[in-house]
Write an enzyme that holds these catalytic residues in place. Structure first.
Site, PDB file in Angstrom:
ATOM      1  N   GLY A  37       0.776  -1.330  -0.048  1.00 11.82           N
ATOM      2  CA  GLY A  37       0.017  -0.020   0.177  1.00 11.82           C
ATOM      3  C   GLY A  37       0.964   1.014   0.029  1.00 11.82           C
ATOM      4  N   SER A  38       0.086   2.365   0.315  1.00 14.16           N
ATOM      5  CA  SER A  38       1.102   3.680   0.551  1.00 14.16           C
ATOM      6  C   SER A  38       2.213   3.624   1.461  1.00 14.16           C
ATOM      7  CB  SER A  38      -0.064   4.813   0.515  1.00 14.16           C
ATOM      8  OG  SER A  38      -0.458   4.753   2.061  1.00 14.16           O
ATOM      9  N   THR A  39       3.237   4.538   0.990  1.00 15.73           N
ATOM     10  CA  THR A  39       4.068   4.761   2.050  1.00 15.73           C
ATOM     11  C   THR A  39       4.032   5.365   3.550  1.00 15.73           C
ATOM     12  OG1 THR A  39       5.910   4.761   0.296  1.00 15.73           O
ATOM     13  CG2 THR A  39       6.532   5.859   2.430  1.00 15.73           C
ATOM     14  N   GLY A  94       2.422   2.744   5.582  1.00 20.87           N
ATOM     15  CA  GLY A  94       3.592   2.033   5.854  1.00 20.87           C
ATOM     16  C   GLY A  94       4.341   2.362   6.911  1.00 20.87           C
ATOM     17  N   CYS A 106       1.966   0.524  -8.907  1.00 22.29           N
ATOM     18  CA  CYS A 106       3.247   1.178  -7.925  1.00 22.29           C
ATOM     19  C   CYS A 106       4.468   1.312  -8.798  1.00 22.29           C
ATOM     20  CB  CYS A 106       3.407   0.071  -6.901  1.00 22.29           C
ATOM     21  SG  CYS A 106       3.539  -1.591  -7.315  1.00 22.29           S
ATOM     22  N   GLU A 153       3.501  10.705  -5.888  1.00 17.45           N
ATOM     23  CA  GLU A 153       3.061   9.532  -6.508  1.00 17.45           C
ATOM     24  C   GLU A 153       1.667  10.054  -7.019  1.00 17.45           C
ATOM     25  OE1 GLU A 153       1.872   6.023  -4.200  1.00 17.45           O
ATOM     26  OE2 GLU A 153       2.833   4.968  -5.958  1.00 17.45           O
TER      27      GLU A 153
HETATM   28  P1  NAD Z   1      -3.332   2.614   1.417  1.00 17.12           P
HETATM   29  O1  NAD Z   1      -2.157   2.808   2.316  1.00 17.12           O
HETATM   30  O2  NAD Z   1      -4.620   3.472   1.464  1.00 17.12           O
HETATM   31  O3  NAD Z   1      -4.214   1.128   1.951  1.00 17.12           O
HETATM   32  C1  NAD Z   1      -3.558  -0.017   1.816  1.00 17.12           C
HETATM   33  C2  NAD Z   1      -4.370  -0.882   2.888  1.00 17.12           C
HETATM   34  O4  NAD Z   1      -3.842  -0.568   4.199  1.00 17.12           O
HETATM   35  C3  NAD Z   1      -5.988  -1.069   2.899  1.00 17.12           C
HETATM   36  O5  NAD Z   1      -6.335  -2.252   3.157  1.00 17.12           O
HETATM   37  C4  NAD Z   1      -6.221  -0.107   4.084  1.00 17.12           C
HETATM   38  O6  NAD Z   1      -7.439  -0.417   4.550  1.00 17.12           O
HETATM   39  C5  NAD Z   1      -5.001  -0.298   5.179  1.00 17.12           C
HETATM   40  N1  NAD Z   1      -4.923   0.679   5.959  1.00 17.12           N
HETATM   41  C6  NAD Z   1      -5.117   1.981   5.978  1.00 17.12           C
HETATM   42  N2  NAD Z   1      -4.754   2.686   6.990  1.00 17.12           N
HETATM   43  C7  NAD Z   1      -4.141   1.569   7.779  1.00 17.12           C
HETATM   44  C8  NAD Z   1      -3.566   1.551   8.999  1.00 17.12           C
HETATM   45  N3  NAD Z   1      -3.253   2.756   9.869  1.00 17.12           N
HETATM   46  N4  NAD Z   1      -2.898   0.465   9.478  1.00 17.12           N
HETATM   47  C9  NAD Z   1      -2.952  -0.716   8.998  1.00 17.12           C
HETATM   48  N5  NAD Z   1      -3.755  -0.705   7.757  1.00 17.12           N
HETATM   49  C10 NAD Z   1      -4.135   0.410   6.998  1.00 17.12           C
HETATM   50  O7  NAD Z   1      -3.078   2.112  -0.010  1.00 17.12           O
HETATM   51  P2  NAD Z   1      -3.970   2.271  -1.371  1.00 17.12           P
HETATM   52  O8  NAD Z   1      -4.339   3.625  -1.725  1.00 17.12           O
HETATM   53  O9  NAD Z   1      -4.927   1.091  -0.913  1.00 17.12           O
HETATM   54  O10 NAD Z   1      -3.032   1.588  -2.389  1.00 17.12           O
HETATM   55  C11 NAD Z   1      -2.108   2.401  -3.243  1.00 17.12           C
HETATM   56  C12 NAD Z   1      -0.798   2.474  -2.796  1.00 17.12           C
HETATM   57  O11 NAD Z   1      -0.232   0.954  -2.923  1.00 17.12           O
HETATM   58  C13 NAD Z   1       0.065   3.240  -3.744  1.00 17.12           C
HETATM   59  O12 NAD Z   1       1.106   4.060  -2.722  1.00 17.12           O
HETATM   60  C14 NAD Z   1       0.985   2.174  -4.638  1.00 17.12           C
HETATM   61  O13 NAD Z   1       2.142   2.581  -5.005  1.00 17.12           O
HETATM   62  C15 NAD Z   1       0.833   0.989  -3.347  1.00 17.12           C
HETATM   63  N6  NAD Z   1       1.296  -0.201  -4.130  1.00 17.12           N
HETATM   64  C16 NAD Z   1       2.478  -0.748  -3.844  1.00 17.12           C
HETATM   65  C17 NAD Z   1       2.986  -1.971  -4.504  1.00 17.12           C
HETATM   66  C18 NAD Z   1       4.198  -2.490  -4.308  1.00 17.12           C
HETATM   67  O14 NAD Z   1       4.265  -3.903  -4.735  1.00 17.12           O
HETATM   68  N7  NAD Z   1       5.103  -1.933  -4.219  1.00 17.12           N
HETATM   69  C19 NAD Z   1       1.979  -2.599  -5.164  1.00 17.12           C
HETATM   70  C20 NAD Z   1       0.559  -2.064  -5.343  1.00 17.12           C
HETATM   71  C21 NAD Z   1       0.154  -0.950  -4.652  1.00 17.12           C
END
Ligand code: NAD
Length: 481
Positions: A226-228, A231, A283, A380
């Site tokens: 997910g997003s940095t 993370g 990503c 991004e």
């Molecule tokens: P996001 O961070 O909004 O959400 C990802 C997941 O995390 C969701 O299931 C969300 O409900 C959960 N989440 C949200 N807040 C949280 C918290 N505080 N604690 C734990 N979990 C939480 O990301 P997104 O918008 O769903 O996805 C897009 C992002 O993912 C982009 O930044 C993209 O670059 C990244 N991505 C990376 C890869 C990779 O392989 N590096 C692959 C796909 C997507």
């Protein structure tokens, strides 16, 4: 009726209300999705902990576990069209991508890791102790939370779940609240395949449910994509709870270098695919273009024509090449960054606005006149928005590498050239987990996937995922007494 959670082999209603999931092509509600409460999350983690000790799972022979993973792959194949259609309805991706990348890719990950189950080995080691045998064992980490994003929900879950099961772990899955439907369906298929109860649990809901898992004292490892920004929150929660292991696949801002000797038509085709696949919601999408000045105009003209020629429409329409963005919220994010690009002086060659339709469609956008310091070169965008700048022939390669590396991210990069020296020098110099030479950014389950810098920690896929889901135990056996 809302969808259900899956805890300890039972399908139950969540105690945290429900969230609607929408079809991004029409903005209509597809389904209400139940949300887990804290006690649901606790129950799922407790079930996963108990299942680790269940002889039916812990004692399953490698050949039996391999057979189980092959069966999951077969079930995904048997439901291929159903899964692809569901992914397109929930996520928006063109049906061809849902079929080839998402549904086929998910089955391939299970088949690949089914093959690994019987090949996970320890080592014997030449320690300098008399009469002592030293060997290592690869053991499951324990309870794993698999937290996934909305861009490739089915495939990303498969690339985590397959190695987690191959190595004998138990899991609690938390899909994105924006696109949970194929994850729910995959868990049904996993249950149908005969995975013992409690091994695979599913809790749906928003980020607060993910946060309950990242701060949970009885979760041993989080595999998160997910997003940095999220993370970092997960890292903090891990540090403040039980220092759980983390595998983090985060954001990216991939540079694309087009050298003077590149075959421009090949470069245009590959960069169009690399920047607009899944409407740029990838990503590793190519977003920052550094083109040799002598080829810049030709590249810009051909890229703009290519973007203009893309057929925008609902993913379920077989002729669609560019589907909608995933949500109204995300469309707002993309449009805001395009406005910032304009305000900072970049020039819109094509696109730059919402496209027609009730859904979340956005016209593919190409900026020129871009400065390295502009926001669109750093943040991004995660949409079909491309920024082109140039480098001059007499720029040293080192200066070009420094510009490509001028980002907090380091997930992917690409180089377009026919000169082997340029290809090798740039591949070595750019700080990214993956460098694609003369090709779009397509992952494969046999190659490592992960990032440098703020793009994450660790690697998934291939044997690297076996490392990510196991602890290495050192056994010292003295036989000289
Ligand atoms: P996001 O961070 O909004 O959400 C990802 C997941 O995390 C969701 O299931 C969300 O409900 C959960 N989440 C949200 N807040 C949280 C918290 N505080 N604690 C734990 N979990 C939480 O990301 P997104 O918008 O769903 O996805 C897009 C992002 O993912 C982009 O930044 C993209 O670059 C990244 N991505 C990376 C890869 C990779 O392989 N590096 C692959 C796909 C997507």
């Amino acid at each position: 009726m809302a969808t259900r959670l899956h805890i300890d082999g039972e399908w139950t209603e969540g105690g945290g209300g429900a969230i609607a999931t929408h079809d991004p092509a029409t903005a209509e509600v597809i389904e209400e999705v139940t949300s887990a409460s804290r006690s649901d999350v606790d129950a799922a983690v407790a079930a996963a902990r108990r299942a680790l000790g269940n002889p039916e799972w812990a004692g399953m022979l490698p050949v039996q576990r391999a057979a189980l993973l092959f069966k999951i792959a077969d079930l995904i194949d048997q439901h291929h069209d159903e899964l692809a259609t569901l992914e397109t309805r929930d996520q928006g991706q063109p049906i061809g991508i849902s079929r080839q990348v998402s549904a086929t890719g998910a089955a391939e990950h299970f088949r690949y890791y089914a093959g690994w189950v019987t090949k996970i080995q320890g080592t014997t080691n030449p320690i300098s102790f008399p009469d002592t045998l030293h060997y290592t064992r690869r053991e499951p980490i324990g309870v794993n939370a698999l937290v996934t994003p909305w861009n490739f929900p089915l495939m990303i879950l498969a690339w985590k779940l397959a190695p987690a099961l191959a190595t004998g772990n138990t899991v609690v899955i938390k899909p994105s609240e924006v696109t949970p439907l194929t994850s729910i369906r995959l868990v049904e298929l996993v249950e149908q395949a005969g995975v013992p109860k409690g091994v695979v649990n599913l809790v749906t809901g928003d980020g607060s449910v993910g946060a309950m898992l990242s701060s949970h004292p009885d979760v041993d490892h989080i595999s998160y994509t997910g997003s940095t920004a999220t993370g970092k929150l997960i890292t903090k929660a891990s540090a403040e709870s039980n220092l759980k292991r983390l595998t983090l696949e985060l954001g990216g801002k991939a540079p694309s270098v087009i050298a003077a000797d590149a075959d421009i038509d090949t470069a245009v085709g590959g960069n169009l695919a690399g920047s607009t696949l899944n409407t740029g919601q990838v990503c590793a999408a190519y977003t920052r273009f550094y083109v040799d000045k002598r080829r810049e105009q030709e590249f810009v003209d051909k890229m703009a024509a290519g973007l203009d020629g893309l057929r925008i429409g609902p993913g379920l329409d077989e002729s669609t090449q560019l589907g909608p963005l995933v949500s109204e919220k995300h469309l707002g994010h993309v449009d805001r960054l395009v406005s910032v690009g304009r305000e900072q002086g970049a020039e819109v060659v094509t696109g730059g606005h919402r496209a027609d339709g009730a859904g979340y469609f956005y016209s593919p956008t190409l900026f020129t006149g871009v400065d390295d310091n502009m926001t669109i070169m750093h943040e991004e965008i995660f949409g079909p928005v491309l920024a082109v700048t140039s480098y001059s022939d007499d720029d040293e390669l080192a200066a070009l590498i420094a510009r490509a590396n001028d980002t907090e991210y380091g997930l992917a990069a690409t180089v377009w050239t026919r000169d082997i020296k340029t290809a090798h020098r740039l591949s070595a110099g750019i700080k990214a987990g993956a460098v694609f030479v003369n090709m779009p950014p397509i992952p494969d389950m046999a190659a490592p996937w992960g990032g440098y810098k703020a793009s994450g920690w660790g690697r998934e896929m291939g044997p690297w995922a076996i490392d990510a889901y196991t602890e290495t135990k050192s056994v010292w056996m003295h036989y000289g007494y």
